[in-house]
Design a protein around this motif. Structure first.
Motif, short mmCIF file in Angstrom:
data_model
loop_
_atom_site.label_atom_id
_atom_site.label_comp_id
_atom_site.label_asym_id
_atom_site.label_seq_id
_atom_site.Cartn_x
_atom_site.Cartn_y
_atom_site.Cartn_z
N UNK A 5 0.83 -1.22 0.00
CA UNK A 5 0.00 0.00 0.00
C UNK A 5 0.86 1.26 0.00
N UNK A 6 0.39 2.26 -0.73
CA UNK A 6 1.18 3.48 -0.92
C UNK A 6 1.39 4.22 0.39
N UNK A 7 2.54 4.85 0.51
CA UNK A 7 2.86 5.68 1.67
C UNK A 7 1.98 6.93 1.65
N UNK A 8 1.69 7.46 2.83
CA UNK A 8 0.80 8.63 2.92
C UNK A 8 1.35 9.85 2.20
N UNK A 9 2.67 9.92 1.99
CA UNK A 9 3.26 11.05 1.28
C UNK A 9 3.24 10.87 -0.24
N UNK A 10 2.74 9.73 -0.69
CA UNK A 10 2.66 9.47 -2.12
C UNK A 10 1.24 9.77 -2.61
#
Length: 199
Positions: free
Chosen positions: A100-105
């Motif tokens: 799952x994508x990082x929150x900054x992405x």
């Protein structure tokens, strides 16, 4: 032009993982890709964790590196000039390419970017078994010195030995390297990424 005499192909290990992240961000500075993977401490850690997971848990993915035998990193080991990740699995075995994508992405942009790549690979390769060249990253200091060719040749030789096709999503700048090894561009008009297959 420099030769490959100081460059050597080796299997990558978990101890190399943090160096991979530095190399990846040095190699991929394209503005579009940098929007998907912003160079922040959080995203760097996310990428490092993703590679560590695959190195330790996905035996069908082969990480290989090219080291410079005449240059050392900060820890006194041969400097990594380039690395590649070859996926040798059957298409249905691969599962999700990234965690799952990082929150900054930018999550929606990430999904759209990689879903388009997957759709193009499916369009070109169908359900045919093929080796997937997931990543080739060469440090700018070593570009056009043969490191990328060593990494591509490794997988092509393995594919030939097993009678398997190969596929890579290539940048337009990188496409000539793959063409040298028999990859053919099957991109649709207007595509930014070259969908390249080696039959």
């Amino acid at each position: 032009m420099s030769t490959t005499s100081t460059l050597k192909l080796e299997t990558l290990t978990i101890e190399d993982n943090s160096a991979l992240t530095d190399l990846w961000f040095a190699a991929f500075s394209d503005p579009i890709l940098r929007r998907v993977f912003p160079n922040t401490p959080g995203v760097r850690k996310w990428l490092e964790n993703a590679n560590a997971h695959d190195l330790l848990n996905k035996s069908f993915q082969r990480y290989i590196k090219v080291v410079d035998t005449e240059s050392q990193d900060a820890e006194g080991r041969p400097r990594i000039a380039a690395y590649a990740k070859w996926d040798l699995s059957m298409p249905e075995e691969r599962g999700r390419r990234y965690p799952p994508w990082h929150e900054e992405m930018p999550g929606e942009l990430c999904e759209a970017f990689f879903m388009k790549e997957e759709a193009n690979r499916k369009r070109v390769m169908g359900d045919t078994r093929h080796f997937y060249l997931d990543t080739v990253a060469t440090h700018p200091d070593y570009q056009r010195r043969g490191a990328g060719s060593l990494l591509v040749k490794w997988g092509c030789d393995l594919a030939d030995a097993q009678g398997v096709q190969a596929y890579v999503d290539a940048s337009k700048d990188g496409a000539p390297l793959y063409a040298k090894f028999g990859f053919v561009d099957h991109s649709l008009p207007g595509e930014d990424i070259a969908s390249m297959a080696r039959r």
